[in-house]
Design an enzyme around this catalytic site. Structure first.
Site, mmCIF file in Angstrom:
data_model
loop_
_atom_site.group_PDB
_atom_site.id
_atom_site.type_symbol
_atom_site.label_atom_id
_atom_site.label_comp_id
_atom_site.label_asym_id
_atom_site.label_seq_id
_atom_site.Cartn_x
_atom_site.Cartn_y
_atom_site.Cartn_z
ATOM 1 N N HIS A 84 38.232 -21.837 2.081
ATOM 2 C CA HIS A 84 37.201 -22.062 1.060
ATOM 3 C C HIS A 84 37.722 -22.969 -0.053
ATOM 4 O O HIS A 84 37.029 -23.850 -0.535
ATOM 5 C CB HIS A 84 36.743 -20.722 0.460
ATOM 6 C CG HIS A 84 35.634 -20.080 1.231
ATOM 7 N ND1 HIS A 84 35.853 -19.414 2.407
ATOM 8 C CD2 HIS A 84 34.296 -20.022 0.996
ATOM 9 C CE1 HIS A 84 34.690 -18.962 2.860
ATOM 10 N NE2 HIS A 84 33.733 -19.320 2.031
ATOM 11 N N LYS A 112 32.363 -8.174 4.233
ATOM 12 C CA LYS A 112 32.172 -6.774 3.872
ATOM 13 C C LYS A 112 32.497 -6.631 2.397
ATOM 14 O O LYS A 112 33.345 -7.341 1.866
ATOM 15 C CB LYS A 112 33.068 -5.855 4.711
ATOM 16 C CG LYS A 112 34.551 -6.196 4.589
ATOM 17 C CD LYS A 112 35.436 -4.986 4.575
ATOM 18 C CE LYS A 112 36.911 -5.395 4.664
ATOM 19 N NZ LYS A 112 37.802 -4.571 3.860
HETATM 20 S S1 SF4 Z 1 39.219 -1.260 8.596
HETATM 21 FE FE1 SF4 Z 1 40.952 -0.950 7.241
HETATM 22 S S2 SF4 Z 1 42.505 -2.402 7.907
HETATM 23 FE FE2 SF4 Z 1 40.529 -3.049 8.742
HETATM 24 S S3 SF4 Z 1 39.689 -4.487 7.258
HETATM 25 FE FE3 SF4 Z 1 38.890 -2.475 6.741
HETATM 26 S S4 SF4 Z 1 40.334 -1.672 5.213
HETATM 27 FE FE4 SF4 Z 1 41.342 -3.379 6.256
#
Ligand code: SF4
Lengths: 279, 182
Positions: B36, B101
């Site tokens: 980015h 996320k």
């Molecule tokens: S599941 Fe756990 S290790 Fe995987 S991206 Fe999410 S916080 Fe990070």
């Protein structure tokens, strides 16, 4: 004195790095399955189904459960009657190097926090040693992703804040972590000691098997209470709302100073990796 | 579940609402913070980009290396907040979809409302499952960034949830209230 060859240690660390990243810990998987039955949100149930499908696929196709295969955190319990032939420390780093390379795991370590040049083999590991009685050597590899690690916190509380202060600290951390920590989370809490000790305790709490309460009755009760309260936040799987915000919460404690009450909250995600072997 | 294909035109974006689950197919790009930063540097200098941002979807992911016989390794989303400093600029240049996320800043949401863009979440920690929906992967720039390189992916039925829509509704803010106790 019992002799252990450094090469043996490298082999074990390598194997544990790969296994921890690919094979979801069975008690965690069981906890997801149980949560799937009680989760109130339809989207939440969908997410939990995805996590179960993901775990099965990872195992079947030999792929990491999550692409953030983490910093390799290694706990070593060395019996005081053990003698290691060669460098123990180098043997561990070499195991991480081989495991992350041969296991097609992601290399996420940079050599300096500011120049940020990738070391390309996920070394160095973060190693914690403990001297214990006996002539055995126990190695635990706990790869830790940064998404949840970034949401962890330390509080230097006053003794007068009591158990309510501890609960507030944990719940505030969970609320701030929200969707960033890939809920459902596994939460490690360290209470007591001093600044660095409580952080270490919180990390150790994440090594306890999901489903296993504290041996101290007061703290076992508190674990149940806090888990319920964490699930009452409504954050839910992935932060999409629901009744499964955390799969598990473990508290480790240590004596502390008359004037203080440190609390550390180490957030982990559902991947909650840790694998051990005894040599 | 809604089926959605790229290019993600603004008309398609307008039909998406926070809470919708979709299966996305077509061409998307991968970029994390480092890529980015380089995109914004090129924009600042007025130089050509290695990708066309118009109606483009960018997936915030740093995959694990592809084992033999696979096009890509485990490939779940990374925390989007680290891209917040750059995202409004990319949105203004035509990007219509982001996949990641976690929480976004108000500045990103404002840019999304102003230019009609959508923010999807892929399930964090479902890297193996998401990998199985990726049919092709090719590094198109900045190989030196390793896992953070800019890639073009061809995806089929990538399972996503609309978290923030172009009207500014935010599932992360709204949905937990329904399940909050006490
Ligand atoms: S599941 Fe756990 S290790 Fe995987 S991206 Fe999410 S916080 Fe990070």
């Amino acid at each position: 004195m019992r002799n252990i060859q450094a090469e043996q240690i490298t082999e074990v660390v390598k194997r544990l790095c790969i296994k921890a990243n690919i094979d979801l810990n069975p008690p965690v998987e069981e906890a997801i399955r149980k949560a799937r039955e009680t989760e109130a949100s339809p989207v939440g149930r969908e997410i939990l189904d995805q996590l179960l499908e993901n775990a099965a696929l990872a195992r079947e196709q030999n792929l990491p459960i999550c692409q953030d295969t983490g910093l390799a955190v290694v706990f070593v319990e060395i019996g005081q009657d053990v003698h290691v032939e060669g460098s123990l420390e180098e043997a561990i780093h070499e195991g991480v190097r081989q495991g992350y390379t041969e296991g097609y795991l992601r290399k996420s370590v940079v050599r300096d926090p500011i120049d940020r040049v990738n070391t390309k083999d996920n070394t160095p590991a973060i190693i914690h040693y403990e001297i214990v009685p006996g002539d055995q050597l126990k190695i635990t590899v706990a790869p830790k992703g940064i998404g949840s690690e970034n949401m962890s916190r330390i509080y230097m509380l006053k003794p007068a804040q009591g158990i309510e202060g501890i609960e507030q600290a944990v719940l505030e951390t969970v609320a701030l972590a929200g969707p960033n920590a890939c809920p459902p989370m596994v939460i490690g809490v360290g209470v007591g000691g001093n600044f660095e000790k409580c952080a270490y305790l919180a990390k150790k709490a994440l090594l306890r098997e999901v489903g296993q309460y504290s041996e101290k009755p007061f703290w076992a009760e508190e674990e149940k209470t806090l888990l319920e309260k964490a699930n009452g936040t409504g954050i839910g799987p992935q932060g999409f709302g629901g009744t499964t915000t955390a799969l598990w919460l473990a508290i480790e404690t240590y004596p502390t100073h008359i004037g203080g009450m440190p609390v550390a909250v180490n957030i982990n995600c559902h991947v909650a990796r840790h694998e051990s072997e005894v040599l | 579940m809604k089926k959605l294909t790229t290019p993600l035109t603004k008309e398609k974006v307008r039909e998406l609402h926070a809470g919708d689950t979709v299966l996305l197919s077509g061409t998307i790009y991968t970029a994390r913070d480092a890529a980015h930063k380089r995109i914004v540097e090129l924009l600042d200098k007025g130089e050509p980009l290695p990708l066309d941002l118009k109606d483009a979807v960018i997936y915030y992911v740093g995959p694990t290396p592809a084992p033999p016989g696979r096009v890509i390794g485990s490939a779940g989303p990374t925390t989007s907040g680290r891209m917040d400093a750059y995202a409004p600029r990319l949105i203004a240049e035509g990007e219509t979809g982001m996949i990641g996320k976690g929480l976004r800043t108000d500045a990103v949401v404002q840019a999304m409302q102003e230019h009609t863009a959508v923010y999807f979440a892929a399930t964090g920690g479902a890297g193996a499952l998401l990998s199985s929906r990726i049919l092709e992967a090719e590094v198109i720039a900045w190989e030196d960034l390793g896992t953070e390189a800019l890639r073009r992916l061809k995806v089929q039925d990538l399972p996503l949830t609309v978290v923030i829509d172009c009207a500014g509704h935010d599932l992360y803010k709204e949905a937990p209230l329904q399940y909050k106790k006490g």
